[in-house]
Design a protein around this motif. Sequence first.
Motif, short mmCIF file in Angstrom:
data_model
loop_
_atom_site.label_atom_id
_atom_site.label_comp_id
_atom_site.label_asym_id
_atom_site.label_seq_id
_atom_site.Cartn_x
_atom_site.Cartn_y
_atom_site.Cartn_z
N ASP A 1 0.82 -1.20 0.00
CA ASP A 1 0.00 0.00 0.00
C ASP A 1 0.86 1.26 0.00
O ASP A 1 1.73 1.42 0.85
N ASP A 2 0.62 2.12 -0.97
CA ASP A 2 1.23 3.44 -1.05
C ASP A 2 2.70 3.40 -1.47
O ASP A 2 3.58 3.94 -0.79
N ILE A 3 2.95 2.80 -2.61
CA ILE A 3 4.31 2.77 -3.16
C ILE A 3 4.60 4.11 -3.83
O ILE A 3 3.81 4.59 -4.64
N TRP A 4 5.75 4.68 -3.49
CA TRP A 4 6.11 6.02 -3.95
C TRP A 4 7.07 6.03 -5.13
O TRP A 4 7.25 7.07 -5.76
N SER A 5 7.73 4.91 -5.41
CA SER A 5 8.72 4.95 -6.49
C SER A 5 8.89 3.59 -7.13
O SER A 5 8.60 2.55 -6.52
N ILE A 6 9.40 3.61 -8.34
CA ILE A 6 9.73 2.38 -9.06
C ILE A 6 10.80 1.62 -8.31
O ILE A 6 10.77 0.38 -8.22
N GLU A 7 11.74 2.34 -7.73
CA GLU A 7 12.85 1.72 -7.01
C GLU A 7 12.34 0.88 -5.82
O GLU A 7 12.88 -0.18 -5.53
N THR A 8 11.30 1.38 -5.17
CA THR A 8 10.72 0.63 -4.05
C THR A 8 10.17 -0.70 -4.54
O THR A 8 10.45 -1.75 -3.97
N TRP A 9 9.37 -0.67 -5.60
CA TRP A 9 8.80 -1.90 -6.15
C TRP A 9 9.91 -2.83 -6.63
O TRP A 9 9.88 -4.03 -6.37
N ASP A 10 10.90 -2.30 -7.33
CA ASP A 10 12.00 -3.13 -7.82
C ASP A 10 12.73 -3.82 -6.67
O ASP A 10 13.10 -4.99 -6.77
N ALA A 11 12.93 -3.11 -5.57
CA ALA A 11 13.64 -3.68 -4.42
C ALA A 11 12.83 -4.80 -3.77
O ALA A 11 13.38 -5.80 -3.31
N ILE A 12 11.51 -4.65 -3.74
CA ILE A 12 10.66 -5.66 -3.10
C ILE A 12 10.45 -6.87 -4.00
O ILE A 12 10.53 -8.01 -3.55
N LYS A 13 10.19 -6.64 -5.27
CA LYS A 13 9.83 -7.76 -6.16
C LYS A 13 10.96 -8.77 -6.31
O LYS A 13 10.71 -9.95 -6.53
#
Length: 130
Positions: free
Chosen positions: A70-82
């Motif tokens: 919930d509430d992802i602020w950047s592509i980098e955040t998603w890339d780090a998690i996925k």
Amino acid sequence: MKVKRHFQNHAWITLSQSFKIEEILTYLIQQLFDEVRQPLPQRVETMDNNNLKTVLKEFLRESRYVFILDDIWSIETWDAIKIALPNHNCGSRVLLTTCIGNVSSTSCRESHCYIYEMKAVSKRVFDFVL
């Protein structure tokens, strides 16, 4: 409830604009282990990024999971998690919420996904609720 029964593992993580991947992975691991009433791996709080990813991938191996980020602020955040999430074609799902258009479109570049764009809420709705 019917949807929840379809998945062996569930987690909901609300992110902030400033995040530390180790904190996110540790919190995710804690949610998953608590859900199945298993003790956390030793020293999980002090593990580095790579060890946390290994723990997570091992835990989720061959299972079907659903996560809400919930509430992802950047592509980098998603890339780090996925990177930490296994994809064994077991029917797992990850639902992202974001207010940033390019985050949603870029997150779909490597997989089949659906973007649901919500309409802005008008001030009149807030006046009615309040």
